[in-house]
Motif scaffolding. Structure first.
Motif, mmCIF file in Angstrom:
data_model
loop_
_atom_site.group_PDB
_atom_site.id
_atom_site.type_symbol
_atom_site.label_atom_id
_atom_site.label_comp_id
_atom_site.label_asym_id
_atom_site.label_seq_id
_atom_site.Cartn_x
_atom_site.Cartn_y
_atom_site.Cartn_z
ATOM 1 N N THR A 1 0.865 -1.174 0.000
ATOM 2 C CA THR A 1 0.000 0.000 0.000
ATOM 3 C C THR A 1 0.899 1.220 0.000
ATOM 4 O OG1 THR A 1 -1.798 -1.116 1.183
ATOM 5 C CG2 THR A 1 -1.771 1.298 1.242
ATOM 6 N N VAL A 2 0.771 2.027 -1.033
ATOM 7 C CA VAL A 2 1.683 3.143 -1.273
ATOM 8 C C VAL A 2 0.936 4.450 -1.024
ATOM 9 C CG1 VAL A 2 3.143 4.283 -2.988
ATOM 10 C CG2 VAL A 2 2.969 1.784 -2.954
ATOM 11 N N THR A 3 1.481 5.270 -0.143
ATOM 12 C CA THR A 3 0.881 6.571 0.162
ATOM 13 C C THR A 3 1.518 7.631 -0.716
ATOM 14 O OG1 THR A 3 0.524 5.880 2.454
ATOM 15 C CG2 THR A 3 0.378 8.241 1.984
ATOM 16 N N VAL A 4 0.682 8.370 -1.427
ATOM 17 C CA VAL A 4 1.153 9.330 -2.435
ATOM 18 C C VAL A 4 0.637 10.725 -2.088
ATOM 19 C CG1 VAL A 4 1.154 9.929 -4.886
ATOM 20 C CG2 VAL A 4 1.108 7.513 -4.184
ATOM 21 N N GLN A 5 1.557 11.672 -2.114
ATOM 22 C CA GLN A 5 1.173 13.068 -1.900
ATOM 23 C C GLN A 5 0.991 13.752 -3.244
ATOM 24 O OE1 GLN A 5 3.785 15.162 0.741
ATOM 25 N NE2 GLN A 5 2.783 17.132 0.410
ATOM 26 N N ARG A 6 -0.156 14.408 -3.418
ATOM 27 C CA ARG A 6 -0.462 15.150 -4.647
ATOM 28 C C ARG A 6 -0.892 16.545 -4.246
ATOM 29 N NH1 ARG A 6 -4.712 11.965 -8.151
ATOM 30 N NH2 ARG A 6 -4.109 13.623 -9.605
ATOM 31 N N GLY A 7 0.047 17.476 -4.280
ATOM 32 C CA GLY A 7 -0.246 18.815 -3.805
ATOM 33 C C GLY A 7 -0.525 18.777 -2.318
ATOM 34 N N ASP A 8 -1.695 19.263 -1.926
ATOM 35 C CA ASP A 8 -2.074 19.266 -0.513
ATOM 36 C C ASP A 8 -2.823 18.006 -0.102
ATOM 37 O OD1 ASP A 8 -0.969 21.810 -0.183
ATOM 38 O OD2 ASP A 8 -2.834 22.802 -0.784
ATOM 39 N N ASP A 9 -3.068 17.121 -1.045
ATOM 40 C CA ASP A 9 -3.848 15.918 -0.755
ATOM 41 C C ASP A 9 -2.960 14.679 -0.752
ATOM 42 O OD1 ASP A 9 -6.207 17.453 -0.763
ATOM 43 O OD2 ASP A 9 -6.352 17.275 -2.950
ATOM 44 N N THR A 10 -3.434 13.628 -0.096
ATOM 45 C CA THR A 10 -2.770 12.332 -0.155
ATOM 46 C C THR A 10 -3.768 11.290 -0.635
ATOM 47 O OG1 THR A 10 -3.277 11.858 2.164
ATOM 48 C CG2 THR A 10 -1.135 12.866 1.684
ATOM 49 N N THR A 11 -3.237 10.297 -1.320
ATOM 50 C CA THR A 11 -4.058 9.200 -1.804
ATOM 51 C C THR A 11 -3.254 7.928 -1.650
ATOM 52 O OG1 THR A 11 -5.395 8.423 -3.660
ATOM 53 C CG2 THR A 11 -3.250 9.380 -4.195
ATOM 54 N N THR A 12 -3.871 6.790 -1.918
ATOM 55 C CA THR A 12 -3.155 5.518 -1.829
ATOM 56 C C THR A 12 -3.363 4.709 -3.097
ATOM 57 O OG1 THR A 12 -5.028 4.459 -0.703
ATOM 58 C CG2 THR A 12 -3.288 5.394 0.683
ATOM 59 N N LEU A 13 -2.345 3.952 -3.429
ATOM 60 C CA LEU A 13 -2.389 2.960 -4.490
ATOM 61 C C LEU A 13 -1.876 1.656 -3.903
ATOM 62 C CD1 LEU A 13 -0.651 5.011 -7.344
ATOM 63 C CD2 LEU A 13 -3.099 4.602 -7.144
ATOM 64 N N THR A 14 -2.194 0.544 -4.536
ATOM 65 C CA THR A 14 -1.593 -0.721 -4.125
ATOM 66 C C THR A 14 -0.903 -1.356 -5.324
ATOM 67 O OG1 THR A 14 -3.603 -2.018 -4.570
ATOM 68 C CG2 THR A 14 -3.344 -1.101 -2.345
#
Length: 487
Positions: A122-135
């Motif tokens: 599970t990969v935590t990704v920062q995009r600007g001011d937001d964070t999301t996850t991918l697997t």
């Protein structure tokens, strides 16, 4: 009630869209065509190092026949190329092979956690001011080992008094105009030796201030043998011939430096004196400023294309001073010898910082995996860390040579997993391994990071070799099951 969104899943996530990441993308799409994959790039542009660094004169310090992609041979005239040419080459190659369509810019990976129950990251990704996850099923770190956010920057006594401009090459200001300026470049590595002739060509008077000397090799900017080979062979065979010619030449001098350092020193010193001639004091300059106390390849050898550094030293547009800084003054620098160097601009070419695993917080089943506590397997994977690889290049040759082998090894491993109906591969360190530093250099940037990097062992496959031919044999044909646990 809103249901939680299931994260997007891919078979492979590649981190970084520089030379290594583009290379990885090509290998994945050609050797593992059934796998789904994407490249995540934290910055807003493709190119990695070659997009980040913008200082005057930036260029490769490796020949482009080996720094370039083996599947897309470098075809331009210069063997030692400028940063802009390399950046264009990377982007052009990514577009030609459709790799750019798989790149997601502005996706900075900050953490990755492996779940043994789910057999995925599970990969935590920062995009600007937001964070999301991918697997993903497999994570491939192609972000190099330099800290893009900050370079190495010592604190100098009195620097707050300096009324001129203080610049680090990693963050070169677009509006700095060298013409007519007095510029002091602090440092003696590849960056300093690139900056000095480039700034002198733009009208500055430049002083390279070094604490100690560095071994320098003057090489032709254009490879005449490569030109001749390209005239008689098609592009890909010509690229292979030139690449192996350069690999063998580089390896031969490296082995000479390791086995007969006195001979290597004599050869380099002779070429340095020749480069500084016909200056009346060429011998003194060579002895005082270009004769280090260490053996060649204890630190990385600096390349001076067409002797451009020697040219500006001979004609007086630049000088080298070997001394230490006592303090900054309002007008420049006062040295330990008592000499004062007046400057409008001081450039701190004092080195880079190493950042293990691109600064990503890596954990397995919720337990952090500090890089310094890990063993490197084949220079590609990490002991006891499942389904993760990293791309690390050579320190004694072009980065891409090893990066490409790493990507091809990853594809071999992925294909083995698929063929055997397996999901997970975990390098398992055997008992009794004796630890050694990962990178065999005494350079400051390496020594400063010894406690942050993983270590290599004392026997295969737990070695980080600096030998392309042995690596090619083992990584392309070696047993992928050796010291590896599967499920």
């Amino acid at each position: 009630m809103t249901q939680p969104t299931t994260p997007e899943h891919l078979d492979v996530l590649v981190i970084g869209a520089g030379l290594s990441g583009i290379n990885a993308g090509y290998r994945l799409q050609t050797e593992c065509p059934a796998r789904t994959w994407a490249i995540l790039e934290g910055r807003d542009a493709v190119g990695g190092t070659w997009d980040l660094f913008r200082y005057p004169g930036i260029r490769s310090d490796s020949d482009m026949a080996t720094l370039g992609f083996p599947f897309e041979p470098w075809s331009e005239g210069e063997a030692i190329a400028g940063g802009g040419q390399i950046l264009d080459y990377i982007r052009r190659t990514a577009a030609k092979h459709g790799i750019d369509e798989r790149i997601r810019l502005g996706h900075k990976v900050i953490a990755a956690n492996w779940s043994s129950d789910d057999a995925r990251w599970t990969v935590t990704v920062q995009r600007g001011d937001d964070t999301t996850t991918l697997t993903c099923g497999f994570l491939y770190l192609c972000s190099g080992y330099y800290d893009y956010a900050s370079g190495h920057r010592p604190d100098f006594p009195g620097e707050e008094r300096f009324r001129g401009q203080l610049v680090h090459p990693q963050f070169w200001p677009d509006d700095l105009e060298p013409d007519g300026s007095r510029i002091v470049v602090i440092g003696s590595g590849a960056t300093a030796m690139t900056l000095v002739p480039a700034l002198a060509e733009r009208g500055a008077h430049v002083t390279m201030l070094q604490r100690s000397s560095t071994w320098v090799a003057a090489l032709p900017r254009r490879d005449r043998v490569a030109d001749a080979v390209r005239r008689v062979l098609p592009e890909r065979p010509a690229g292979a011939v030139v690449r192996y010619k350069n690999v063998l030449t580089t390896m031969a001098f490296y082995q000479l430096s390791r086995r007969r350092p006195a001979w290597a020193k004599a050869l380099l010193a002779k070429r340095i004196r020749r480069g500084l001639a016909p200056a009346a004091d060429a011998g003194r300059l060579a002895a005082e400023h270009f004769t280090p106390s260490y053996d060649p390849w204890d630190q990385r050898l600096c390349v001076v294309p067409d002797g451009d550094l020697f040219d500006v030293l001979r004609d007086g547009r630049a000088e080298v001073v070997t001394d230490t800084i006592e303090t900054f003054t309002e007008r420049g620098l006062r040295l330990s010898s008592g000499r004062e160097l007046e400057a409008d601009v001081v450039v701190t070419a004092t080195g880079l910082r190493i950042l293990a695993a691109g600064g990503i917080d890596i954990s397995v089943d919720g337990e952090r995996c500090p890089a310094s506590e890990l063993w490197v397997y084949r220079g590609v994977m990490l002991g006891d860390v499942p389904n993760l690889a990293l791309s690390i290049g050579y320190v004694n040759a072009s980065w891409t040579l090893r990066s490409d082998l790493a990507s091809r090894y990853v594809c071999r491993l992925l294909n083995h997993l698929a063929a055997e109906g397996l999901e997970v591969a975990v390098p398992t360190p055997p008992p009794g391994l004796v630890g050694q530093p990962l990178l065999p250099l005494s350079s400051g940037y390496v020594q400063r990071a010894l406690t942050e990097l993983p270590q290599q062992g004392d026997r295969a496959p737990w070695l980080m070799r600096q030998n392309y031919l042995l690596d090619r044999r083992d990584m392309l044909r070696g047993d992928v099951t050796e010291d590896m646990a599967f499920r």
